[in-house]
Design an enzyme around this catalytic site. Structure first.
Site, PDB file in Angstrom:
ATOM      1  CG  ASP A   1      -3.173  -2.978  -2.951  1.00 33.55           C
ATOM      2  OD1 ASP A   1      -3.949  -2.470  -2.122  1.00 33.55           O
ATOM      3  OD2 ASP A   1      -2.217  -2.349  -3.451  1.00 33.55           O
TER       4      ASP A   1
ATOM      5  CD  GLU B   1      -2.286   2.090   0.483  1.00 35.18           C
ATOM      6  OE1 GLU B   1      -1.904   3.047   1.168  1.00 35.18           O
ATOM      7  OE2 GLU B   1      -1.670   0.999   0.466  1.00 35.18           O
TER       8      GLU B   1
END
Ligand code: ZN
Length: 238
Positions: free
Chosen positions: A95, A159
């Protein structure tokens, strides 16, 4: 079976070009994590599927797991030559934090190269490391290199927003994925800090700990809007 081969110019060039081209390709997949599950799309799973293709091309199978549809993490094992050696998790996150295109001089999700620089959201956090991981294991497969330790390549969702739907979910729901793993490496590091005239490469062994200290300094009472030359706060900060 070998854990090293002499590096030729051709190998070095291919490693370099694959690291760059794979990173650019992954940057072009918008995997924005807004921090809000309601507005975060399926970019993470789409990045994972693309990573799986790069692994497939050299015969490395992988497993996609999703905490919810679209919030995917991907895992792949690379066998080691020493069955007694603890496994090494090499991990990245798929991400990225949001990017407002109007604030950028280049499209944030295009992976464009200008004057030798790759631009885009995720180029340094951290699709670059994913590109390097993939370039290296593809090199291993092409050259028949087998690392001593078994490797677990891990590519996590979420994350950037606490990992609830990525690492935390996987550790809770699929701990088997990490069987045999004893060490882990990921982003951050690789730069030096000058200390007393020497170049120091810090090694992080912990993160965000707490260390209480009682510190005192004396200075004239004042107000933030009126700097003084004997400010106690500045003395402590210095
Ligand atoms: Zn990161």
């Amino acid at each position: 079976m070998t854990d090293t081969v002499p590096m030729t110019d051709e190998m070095r060039e291919l490693l370099h070009s694959e690291a760059v081209s794979i990173t650019a390709d992954l940057v072009s997949i918008d995997s924005t994590n807004t921090g809000d599950p309601a507005t975060t799309g399926d970019g993470e799973t789409r990045v994972c599927r693309r990573i799986a293709e790069y692994l497939d091309e050299v015969g490395i199978p992988s497993e996609l797991v999703e905490s919810v549809p679209g919030r995917g993490s991907l895992f792949a094992r690379v066998d080691g030559s020493d069955p007694a050696a603890g496994g090494l998790v090499v991990h990245g996150h798929v991400d990225v934090v949001p990017a407002v295109a109007e604030d950028w001089s280049v499209p944030p999700f295009a992976g464009e190269i200008h004057d030798g620089w790759l631009y885009g959201r995720g180029t340094v956090d951290m699709k670059n490391m994913i590109g390097m991981m993939l370039a290296v294991v593809r090199h291993y497969r092409r050259e028949g290199i087998v690392p001593r330790r078994p490797l677990l390549l891990a590519f996590f969702a979420d994350e950037e927003a606490a990992g609830t739907m990525g690492a935390r979910w996987v550790v809770r729901e699929r701990p088997d994925i990490f069987d045999g793993m004893t060490h882990a490496l990921s982003e951050v590091g690789g730069w030096s800090v000058p200390v007393a005239g020497r170049r120091l490469y810090p090694i992080a062994v912990a993160e965000k700990g707490v260390a209480w200290a009682r510190v005192s300094a004396k200075g004239a009472a004042a107000h933030a809007s009126r700097p003084t030359s004997d400010n106690a706060v500045a003395a402590i900060a210095g």
